[in-house]
Motif scaffolding. Structure first.
Motif: not given
Length: 611
Positions: A459-464
């Motif tokens: 999720i955080y890879f996708s977001m940032f």
């Protein structure tokens, strides 16, 4: 009797509305709640929605595969690739079946195992309980991926490029024993038994043994007592442990990667990481969402089962009394069973890791001619074998020093921030119990708990992974900040639980008395809440510190060489056929965890909350 006349409602005037808004805004607690809800929404809900959006948007890397498409266009390509393409069986169906098979067998073995051990330690007169209880949770404190390396140290065969203990002794080890589902299931069972042990032992301690004694007086035998009284009373704990074990074993990455990837045995977590690290990333995001949905379904099933079963009141005003059941002739066979379990799950993994870290050539035996300190203090130019000539020993290795610094930095900063946030979150949920904002905070905090670590990091890879909103959301991929942010938010549920239990012990009457005396909100926080919450904050800090320090699943996707932690460095060395150095790092981590856990227990912490 005359009816009371209802007083007419006062009309909402501008002045009255203005006063109400001023009262809400002027209350510091309301503002804390308001900003907390915004922050949680930004850190949890928006990244989840962003990943969902990215699974339907064309990425630059897939322009060749999607004719006439532009970057950012709406597409079903990733979902079709995953669920309705010639590769569906390979990339989704088989990993899903592998994950479900592993989750099923790990649960079927580890839940009864942990429950039986809990009953023996709480309800029976088995000898040596004081010593056994001190050791029974140590296997759980050893990271599961370290146990996977220990398994390889014993069973590794020619496929890995270096020998394990048995292969070095001339014993042929088949691939099915060294790698794959059997190895993964056994290693996970030696770790996740602790869920049922912790939950069932806590449930058993709260049940008055008079219920069982009355049944015994009526002529019931031990089997009847266990099946008709004890088991129904601890069933909620067993069900919770079952669902937690299924969820964790399905989403675990480290064990499956170490023991499965070598023979192409992929589960959802390992296959998903491959897509996100390589391409197409949108398929990895879609797989992450399915993993989250699978975990959410297991939690909902658990709540449904517990919510619909009959409940029994077992704790009265007289307190509980626990008389131990006499085991008779089975006492010593059961003691031997526990000792064998501890030997296999604790002593043996530690022993083989330590011994392999001193070997020149893995699998050649433990003779003096095959022992060296190279993995600890050696230098490349003096390497005793080609297998050790790639890196200096740990204490002369710049990568190890950098990984120690990164681990310490991540654990300390992450734990301090998480523990502080946990106290505030606990304060809001306890003071807002039964109110909409308390429920909203509690529900949002619970979301990261639903997600497997590798899915949460996706999720955080996708977001940032790239700048968004004109640079308002920066690209953080490859930075320490992204790993820190993911570690903090993922541990919110544990920190909040610690904060809630801490705040529940601080009576609201203390704040009410201070309010009557004229103390402001911040004065009450500074003079009452913070001093009384110090102990809970410190134990919560240590427990979160341990959890972050040993984490592998959560950081696997986000790692870059500059940010390697000890856990990922060990994992990386194990892939590069340097098992001695990988095992040495494992030993450092395990010793560190045991020391920190000892300190946490002395300060009143509970390892079950964080590990």
């Amino acid at each position: 009797m005359a009816k009371k006349e209802k007083l007419p409602k006062k009309p909402m005037t501008k002045e009255r509305l203005k006063n109400q808004i001023f009262n809400v805004i002027g209350n510091p607690f309301n503002m804390i709640v308001f900003f907390t809800l915004i922050i949680l929404f930004c850190l949890i809900i928006i990244p989840l929605l962003n990943m969902l959006q990215n699974s339907f948007m064309v990425a630059k890397a897939e322009l060749r595969q999607i004719p006439d498409a532009k970057v950012g266009d709406y597409t079903l390509y990733y979902w079709k690739y995953l669920l309705a393409s010639p590769l569906t069986k390979t990339v989704f169906v088989e990993p899903l079946l592998h994950s479900l098979i592993i989750g099923f067998f790990v649960t079927v073995i580890s839940v009864p195992l942990g429950s039986v051990i809990a009953w023996l330690m709480v309800r029976s007169d088995i000898p040596g309980k004081k010593i056994l209880s001190a050791f029974i949770l140590i296997p759980y404190m050893i990271p599961s991926w370290c146990k996977a390396l220990s398994w390889l140290s014993v069973f590794r065969n020619e496929l890995s490029g270096s020998y394990g203990l048995l292969t070095g002794m001339g014993i042929h080890v088949p691939d099915w024993l060294a790698y794959g589902p059997f190895a993964i299931i056994i290693v996970m069972c030696m770790h996740y038994y602790a869920f049922s042990y912790i939950m069932v032992s806590g449930s058993l301690r709260s049940i008055n043994s008079e219920l069982e004694e009355m049944a015994e007086i009526q002529g019931a035998n031990r089997i009847q007592i266990l099946s008709n009284i004890t088991l129904p009373l601890v069933l909620p704990a067993v069900l919770s442990a079952t669902i937690m074990t299924i969820s964790k074993s399905i989403g675990t990455y480290g064990v499956a990667a170490n023991l499965g990837n070598r023979i192409g045995y992929y589960v959802l977590a390992t296959r998903m990481k491959e897509f996100i690290n390589d391409s197409p990333k949108g398929v990895g995001y879609a797989m992450s969402l399915l993993m989250i949905a699978l975990a959410a379904v297991t939690i909902l099933v658990n709540q449904k089962l517990i919510g619909t079963r009959k409940s029994y009141a077992t704790i009265g005003g007289k307190g509980t009394r626990s008389n131990l059941m006499h085991l008779g002739k089975s006492k010593y066979p059961l003691l031997i069973f526990l000792l064998v379990f501890l030997f296999i799950s604790m002593f043996l993994p530690l022993f083989v890791l330590v011994m392999e870290s001193f070997q020149i050539v893995p699998g050649r035996g433990y003779g003096w001619d095959n022992l060296t300190l190279y993995a600890w203090i050696g230098e490349v130019e003096n390497a005793p074998s080609k297998g050790l000539s790639f890196q200096n020993g740990l204490f002369k290795n710049s990568e190890f020093g950098r990984a120690c610094w990164n681990t310490a930095k991540l654990s300390i900063i992450g734990s301090v921030i998480t523990a502080i946030c946990g106290q505030f979150l606990g304060y809001i949920t306890t003071r807002g119990r039964g109110k909409w904002y308390g429920n909203a905070v509690e529900q949002m905090i619970f979301i990261p708990y639903l997600m497997p670590g590798v899915a949460f990091s996706a999720i955080y890879f996708s977001m940032f992974s790239q700048p968004r909103l004109g640079g308002l959301i920066p690209s953080l991929y490859g930075t320490f900040m992204l790993i820190l942010l993911a570690s903090i938010v993922k541990h919110f549920p544990f920190a909040s639980r610690s904060g809630s239990s801490n705040m529940m012990q601080i009576s609201v009457e203390l704040e009410e008395a201070a309010t009557i005396a004229g103390a402001s909100f911040w004065r009450r926080i500074r003079s009452i809440i913070i001093p009384l919450a110090k102990g809970g904050f410190l134990s919560g800090f240590l427990l979160t510190f341990i959890s972050i320090a040993k984490e592998l699943d959560l950081i696997a996707i986000l790692m870059t060489p500059a940010n390697y932690t000890l856990s990922f460095l060990s994992f990386d060395y194990s892939k590069e056929a340097m098992p001695q150095v990988a095992d040495a790092i494992c030993i450092v981590i395990i010793v560190f965890i045991l020391v920190c856990n000892r300190i946490a227990n002395r300060l009143g912490g509970d390892v079950s909350k964080s590990m």
